[in-house]
Design a protein around this motif. Sequence first.
Motif, PDB file in Angstrom:
ATOM      1  N   ARG A   1      63.377  79.233 -27.832  1.00 25.30           N
ATOM      2  CA  ARG A   1      62.482  78.456 -26.959  1.00 25.30           C
ATOM      3  C   ARG A   1      61.021  78.756 -27.288  1.00 25.30           C
ATOM      4  N   THR A   2      60.713  80.024 -27.479  1.00 29.12           N
ATOM      5  CA  THR A   2      59.340  80.404 -27.777  1.00 29.12           C
ATOM      6  C   THR A   2      58.914  79.872 -29.142  1.00 29.12           C
ATOM      7  N   ALA A   3      59.804  79.958 -30.116  1.00 29.02           N
ATOM      8  CA  ALA A   3      59.491  79.460 -31.456  1.00 29.02           C
ATOM      9  C   ALA A   3      59.240  77.958 -31.442  1.00 29.02           C
ATOM     10  N   ASN A   4      59.985  77.236 -30.630  1.00 24.04           N
ATOM     11  CA  ASN A   4      59.776  75.788 -30.531  1.00 24.04           C
ATOM     12  C   ASN A   4      58.378  75.460 -30.008  1.00 24.04           C
ATOM     13  N   ARG A   5      57.905  76.255 -29.051  1.00 22.53           N
ATOM     14  CA  ARG A   5      56.553  76.041 -28.517  1.00 22.53           C
ATOM     15  C   ARG A   5      55.504  76.334 -29.581  1.00 22.53           C
ATOM     16  N   VAL A   6      55.726  77.409 -30.330  1.00 22.67           N
ATOM     17  CA  VAL A   6      54.797  77.754 -31.400  1.00 22.67           C
ATOM     18  C   VAL A   6      54.794  76.662 -32.460  1.00 22.67           C
ATOM     19  N   GLU A   7      55.976  76.172 -32.814  1.00 19.38           N
ATOM     20  CA  GLU A   7      56.093  75.162 -33.850  1.00 19.38           C
ATOM     21  C   GLU A   7      55.375  73.869 -33.463  1.00 19.38           C
ATOM     22  N   ALA A   8      55.467  73.484 -32.200  1.00 16.86           N
ATOM     23  CA  ALA A   8      54.833  72.250 -31.750  1.00 16.86           C
ATOM     24  C   ALA A   8      53.326  72.296 -31.977  1.00 16.86           C
ATOM     25  N   GLU A   9      52.716  73.422 -31.678  1.00 19.35           N
ATOM     26  CA  GLU A   9      51.279  73.570 -31.903  1.00 19.35           C
ATOM     27  C   GLU A   9      50.965  73.752 -33.384  1.00 19.35           C
ATOM     28  N   MET A  10      51.810  74.521 -34.075  1.00 19.73           N
ATOM     29  CA  MET A  10      51.562  74.838 -35.471  1.00 19.73           C
ATOM     30  C   MET A  10      51.541  73.584 -36.336  1.00 19.73           C
ATOM     31  N   ASP A  11      52.493  72.690 -36.131  1.00 19.66           N
ATOM     32  CA  ASP A  11      52.575  71.481 -36.953  1.00 19.66           C
ATOM     33  C   ASP A  11      51.308  70.647 -36.849  1.00 19.66           C
ATOM     34  N   ASN A  12      50.825  70.477 -35.619  1.00 22.44           N
ATOM     35  CA  ASN A  12      49.607  69.684 -35.421  1.00 22.44           C
ATOM     36  C   ASN A  12      48.399  70.348 -36.061  1.00 22.44           C
ATOM     37  N   GLU A  13      48.294  71.653 -35.914  1.00 28.47           N
ATOM     38  CA  GLU A  13      47.140  72.357 -36.459  1.00 28.47           C
ATOM     39  C   GLU A  13      47.150  72.358 -37.984  1.00 28.47           C
ATOM     40  N   ILE A  14      48.317  72.564 -38.567  1.00 24.19           N
ATOM     41  CA  ILE A  14      48.411  72.582 -40.024  1.00 24.19           C
ATOM     42  C   ILE A  14      48.073  71.209 -40.596  1.00 24.19           C
ATOM     43  N   GLU A  15      48.560  70.167 -39.941  1.00 22.25           N
ATOM     44  CA  GLU A  15      48.257  68.809 -40.400  1.00 22.25           C
ATOM     45  C   GLU A  15      46.751  68.553 -40.389  1.00 22.25           C
ATOM     46  N   ALA A  16      46.104  68.962 -39.316  1.00 21.10           N
ATOM     47  CA  ALA A  16      44.658  68.761 -39.210  1.00 21.10           C
ATOM     48  C   ALA A  16      43.906  69.598 -40.230  1.00 21.10           C
ATOM     49  N   LEU A  17      44.358  70.845 -40.434  1.00 20.26           N
ATOM     50  CA  LEU A  17      43.681  71.730 -41.377  1.00 20.26           C
ATOM     51  C   LEU A  17      43.831  71.222 -42.805  1.00 20.26           C
ATOM     52  N   VAL A  18      45.026  70.836 -43.175  1.00 18.82           N
ATOM     53  CA  VAL A  18      45.262  70.332 -44.533  1.00 18.82           C
ATOM     54  C   VAL A  18      44.444  69.078 -44.779  1.00 18.82           C
TER      55      VAL A  18
ATOM     56  N   ARG B   1      58.707  94.467 -39.298  1.00 25.63           N
ATOM     57  CA  ARG B   1      58.823  93.127 -38.749  1.00 25.63           C
ATOM     58  C   ARG B   1      59.095  93.134 -37.250  1.00 25.63           C
ATOM     59  N   CYS B   2      58.546  92.160 -36.572  1.00 28.17           N
ATOM     60  CA  CYS B   2      58.884  91.872 -35.186  1.00 28.17           C
ATOM     61  C   CYS B   2      58.782  90.358 -35.014  1.00 28.17           C
ATOM     62  N   PHE B   3      59.069  89.871 -33.834  1.00 30.24           N
ATOM     63  CA  PHE B   3      59.076  88.432 -33.583  1.00 30.24           C
ATOM     64  C   PHE B   3      57.700  87.814 -33.840  1.00 30.24           C
ATOM     65  N   VAL B   4      56.652  88.480 -33.372  1.00 35.18           N
ATOM     66  CA  VAL B   4      55.300  87.960 -33.560  1.00 35.18           C
ATOM     67  C   VAL B   4      54.952  87.851 -35.042  1.00 35.18           C
ATOM     68  N   THR B   5      55.218  88.905 -35.822  1.00 37.45           N
ATOM     69  CA  THR B   5      54.855  88.855 -37.235  1.00 37.45           C
ATOM     70  C   THR B   5      55.684  87.832 -37.993  1.00 37.45           C
ATOM     71  N   ASP B   6      56.934  87.630 -37.584  1.00 40.21           N
ATOM     72  CA  ASP B   6      57.736  86.582 -38.226  1.00 40.21           C
ATOM     73  C   ASP B   6      57.137  85.205 -37.956  1.00 40.21           C
ATOM     74  N   LEU B   7      56.740  84.950 -36.726  1.00 32.75           N
ATOM     75  CA  LEU B   7      56.133  83.662 -36.399  1.00 32.75           C
ATOM     76  C   LEU B   7      54.817  83.469 -37.151  1.00 32.75           C
ATOM     77  N   GLN B   8      54.039  84.529 -37.261  1.00 23.18           N
ATOM     78  CA  GLN B   8      52.781  84.442 -37.996  1.00 23.18           C
ATOM     79  C   GLN B   8      53.035  84.179 -39.476  1.00 23.18           C
ATOM     80  N   ALA B   9      54.037  84.844 -40.029  1.00 25.70           N
ATOM     81  CA  ALA B   9      54.370  84.635 -41.437  1.00 25.70           C
ATOM     82  C   ALA B   9      54.872  83.220 -41.682  1.00 25.70           C
ATOM     83  N   ILE B  10      55.658  82.692 -40.744  1.00 24.81           N
ATOM     84  CA  ILE B  10      56.148  81.325 -40.881  1.00 24.81           C
ATOM     85  C   ILE B  10      54.986  80.337 -40.890  1.00 24.81           C
ATOM     86  N   THR B  11      53.976  80.603 -40.069  1.00 25.33           N
ATOM     87  CA  THR B  11      52.800  79.741 -40.049  1.00 25.33           C
ATOM     88  C   THR B  11      52.131  79.707 -41.425  1.00 25.33           C
ATOM     89  N   LEU B  12      51.969  80.880 -42.027  1.00 27.51           N
ATOM     90  CA  LEU B  12      51.349  80.934 -43.345  1.00 27.51           C
ATOM     91  C   LEU B  12      52.219  80.256 -44.391  1.00 27.51           C
TER      92      LEU B  12
END
Length: 209
Positions: A60-77, A188-199
């Motif tokens: 559930r938490t990853a889905n929330r992160v992903e929703a924001e991440m996709d929009n931000e990455i699209e705008a940044l790219v 590794r922990c949940f936060v660092t995995d999510l951060q790594a996935i973003t990169l």
Amino acid sequence: MIQWKQARFERITEQVENTLPDLMAEIERTVASISSIAASKAQVSPDRLWKELFEPWAKRTANRVEAEMDNEIEALVSALSEKGTRQDALRVALPALAGAGVLAASLVAIPTVVSLATVTTTSFIIFTTAAISWPMLALGGAGIALATLTGSRAVDQLSERNRRHLIVRLQGRARIAALGHGLALGERCFVTDLQAITLRSLEAELRAA
């Protein structure tokens, strides 16, 4: 790019911290609802119960992160592409990706092309195994069985104590798994995995021509 990364990482940490109380409350509710024998068994072998509690929350938490991440990455790219080709943007981005520091373990574990859905069902398994040590308790199901000889009141007291102890242990494990509390630098922990996935997601998007 570095400023974007720092802001995104802070936001991911904030999202995990904001949803962690939900996991803590679910631990309390679940332990309160299971039988005394089940609670005693979980004291000795907690991984199954832990997995049932942690993985749904993580998804559930990853889905929330992903929703924001996709929009931000699209705008940044899009913004980076306006200043040159995507290959040029990638050359700008790579130093920020390579300078991840404490994310090294997560970056190594997570492939370049990855989705959060895949990671939540595979990589997060590290938080459901013996990666975090759980000492065996001498007092468990056998202790409750022995207490039945001294009367139901003793059984009730022992059962309640077992439940309280199990809640404390599971909630402690939640803080370790989610935020890395108590882990060595770079583990590794949940936060660092999510951060790594973003990169990794940003890198994959920039590489796509």
